[in-house]
Write an enzyme that holds these catalytic residues in place. Structure first.
Site, PDB file in Angstrom:
ATOM      1  N   ASP A 197       0.869  -1.169   0.000  1.00  0.00           N
ATOM      2  CA  ASP A 197       0.000   0.000   0.000  1.00  0.00           C
ATOM      3  C   ASP A 197       0.915   1.231   0.000  1.00  0.00           C
ATOM      4  OD1 ASP A 197      -1.522   2.185   0.652  1.00  0.00           O
ATOM      5  OD2 ASP A 197      -2.350   1.347   2.496  1.00  0.00           O
ATOM      6  N   GLN A 200       0.754   6.461   1.193  1.00  0.00           N
ATOM      7  CA  GLN A 200       1.437   7.524   1.938  1.00  0.00           C
ATOM      8  C   GLN A 200       2.900   7.687   1.536  1.00  0.00           C
ATOM      9  OE1 GLN A 200      -0.190   9.599   3.624  1.00  0.00           O
ATOM     10  NE2 GLN A 200      -2.121   8.505   3.823  1.00  0.00           N
ATOM     11  N   CYS A 359      -8.847   5.701  10.107  1.00  0.00           N
ATOM     12  CA  CYS A 359      -9.122   4.427   9.433  1.00  0.00           C
ATOM     13  C   CYS A 359      -8.108   3.368   9.856  1.00  0.00           C
ATOM     14  CB  CYS A 359      -9.132   4.581   7.920  1.00  0.00           C
ATOM     15  SG  CYS A 359     -10.434   5.647   7.342  1.00  0.00           S
TER      16      CYS A 359
END
Lengths: 402, 129
Positions: A197, A200, A359
């Site tokens: 992921d 960021q 989240c």
């Protein structure tokens, strides 16, 4: 290439948003957009708007060229081939695509998926549903007290021979930068596929999928100074072997009432009309960022985060979460104030910071807090923004008598 | 006006009717999972009236102060009156401009109490049946 001068921010003027006199410190949630991105999207709609991959007239071809050109730009940006770039709505959809298409075909009863304690809900919930459906197991690698991945614990869990390891490049709460290349090599050695992921990290450091050698990587365009589109990268061989995710128009080769066959990569995974202007805008954002140079972005942001970190550390009532070395974000709490109260007091002074669980409810549990406040920066963030935030925080302290 | 007017901070730091009752007939609890605010309301009922009330919980200043203000307002009201309280009345008790994003904080205690009272009234009717 623009020269980066210490203390001055030469990029802020590229962002029309800052006509609003707000201190915007929520770039980790979504970034503001430079004018070139807005212009590229407006230009597409004003001049080149047509559906892609369909019409044979010149305008339709023009739109298709722009859309596929955007794909090439993004492929080059992360060192992938265009066939390996799938446009999705957002990173969440990218992970769901992998969970549904790759996961359902490859994860079997009793098998294992490994994630970490610092994952965003989007890198937890799709796997939870998958293991539930398959009777498989979801394991979670722990973090250390300092907020870094416990690599020894991670290696220990790899002994369970997970089929897939999914982890974040940079934690959206702790700012921790995971050693993706090393973790990927370890996971591969254990026989696992790897999903990263990169939400960021993508706008803050150079991300090279060949170098990292991950099998899948997702990021959202809107955190990369682009519009609300997402990108999934997958190694060609894997994408080829995977069944489709969403189905309908554009993703097919041949359709009869009895059966259908699938389009080539990457269109096999892009059902229906895509967000063409979104892709065009994202390509413009990539050009913009490449113009600055990722190394320059990183240098400027590291300096700013260090500055903010040091100043925050000096405020007695402030508790910071995560390691000293970090990218882009600093999460904290102020005394016994609830993070929402901190955020609201700052908001009343024109400072936008995120508060809540970000989240990452399971990570909040690990940290033993219900919520925290978070500042996050981008290329347009200035030292003055940080100073205004710190002044507003002092006011919050006073209001709440801390 | 700031959401952190003196009156809110006063109720937050020195909440009225905070704590637990020995023999409450009504106990109701809920939380806003998105922010971790939680509130429990306890009510002692006498002659179908709120004879005593306490709230407990943790969370942001808005949720805790609003819950405290509500307990003062409903003391002595009949359960029927409490069940009929609406959102507007609740928000009038909190003398600040609450931003839309924080409404659910201000309404948490209200939701907890109202649901608890309505359930109690339902149970009461069932007994009579």
């Amino acid at each position: 290439m623009k020269k980066v001068v210490m203390g001055a921010n030469v990029f802020r003027k590229d962002f029309p948003f800052f006509a609003r006199k707000l201190v915007y410190l929520d770039t980790a949630a979504t970034s503001q957009k430079p004018r070139v991105v807005l212009d590229a999207m407006r230009k597409f709609y004003e001049i080149s708007n047509a559906n892609v991959h369909r019409g044979v007239y010149g305008l339709a071809d023009e739109a298709t060229q722009l859309y596929e050109g955007a794909r090439k730009t993004i492929a080059r940006f992360i060192n992938a081939s265009p066939q390996e770039i799938v446009f999705v709505r957002n990173a969440t959809e990218g992970i769901n695509l992998v969970a549904q298409a790759w996961g359902r075909a490859n994860i079997k009863k009793g098998e294992t998926i490994l994630i970490t304690q610092m994952e965003h809900h989007s890198n937890i919930v799709p796997w939870q549903l998958l293991v539930k459906e398959k009777g498989a197991n979801l394991l979670v690698a722990t973090i250390t007290k300092a907020g870094e991945l416990d690599v020894l614990a991670f290696e220990k869990l790899l002994e369970k021979k997970p089929k897939l390891v999914a982890f974040t490049h940079v934690s959206n709460v702790l700012g921790t930068v995971n050693p993706v290349k090393e973790l990927t090599a370890l996971a591969h050695k254990a026989g696992a596929k790897v999903l990263v992921d990169a939400c960021q990290s993508i706008a803050h450091m150079h991300v090279d999928v060949r170098n990292l050698n991950c099998d899948f990587l997702v990021f959202s365009g809107h955190k990369l100074y682009g519009p609300f589109v997402g990108v999934l990268y997958g190694k060609k061989k894997l994408l080829e072997e995977m069944p489709p995710f969403l189905c309908g128009g554009d993703m097919i080769k041949e359709v009869s009432f009895e059966k259908s066959s699938w389009n080539e990569l990457p269109w096999k995974f892009e059902a229906g009309t895509p967000d063409v202007a979104g892709a065009v805008g994202l390509a413009a954002a990539v050009f913009y960022l490449e113009g600055i140079g990722l190394a320059n972005v990183e240098r400027q942001e590291v300096e700013l985060v260090e500055y903010a970190f040091k100043k925050l550390q000096k405020i007695k009532a402030v508790q910071i979460y995560g390691p000293k070395t970090r990218a882009g974000v600093i999460s904290f709490n102020l005394g016994d104030m609830h993070a929402h109260d901190v955020s609201t007091v700052l908001d009343e002074q024109g400072v936008c910071v995120r508060s809540g669980h970000h989240c990452a409810q399971p990570l909040m549990g690990v940290l033993g807090i219900p919520a925290c406040a978070r500042i996050s920066i981008g290329v347009y963030t200035t030292k003055e923004d940080i100073d205004k935030f710190l002044a507003a925080l002092q006011k919050a302290k006073k209001v709440f008598r801390l | 006006m700031s959401m952190y007017a003196e009156v809110i901070l006063d109720y937050y730091r020195h909440p009225r009717n905070y704590g637990k009752l020995n023999h409450p007939q009504i106990v109701s609890h809920d939380m806003n999972t998105s922010c971790g605010d939680e509130i429990t309301m306890q009510v002692e009922v006498k002659d179908n009236m709120v004879a005593d009330i306490r709230f407990s919980g943790k969370g942001c200043a808005i949720s805790q102060a609003a819950a405290s203000m509500l307990t003062e307002h409903v003391m002595g009201l009949s359960l029927g009156e409490v069940a009929k309280l609406n959102k507007e009345t609740m928000l009038k008790l909190v003398p600040i401009d609450i931003s839309p994003m924080r409404l659910k904080c201000a309404l948490l205690g209200f939701k907890v109490l109202k649901l608890g009272v309505i359930k109690a009234l339902d149970r009461g009717e069932n007994h009579e049946n």
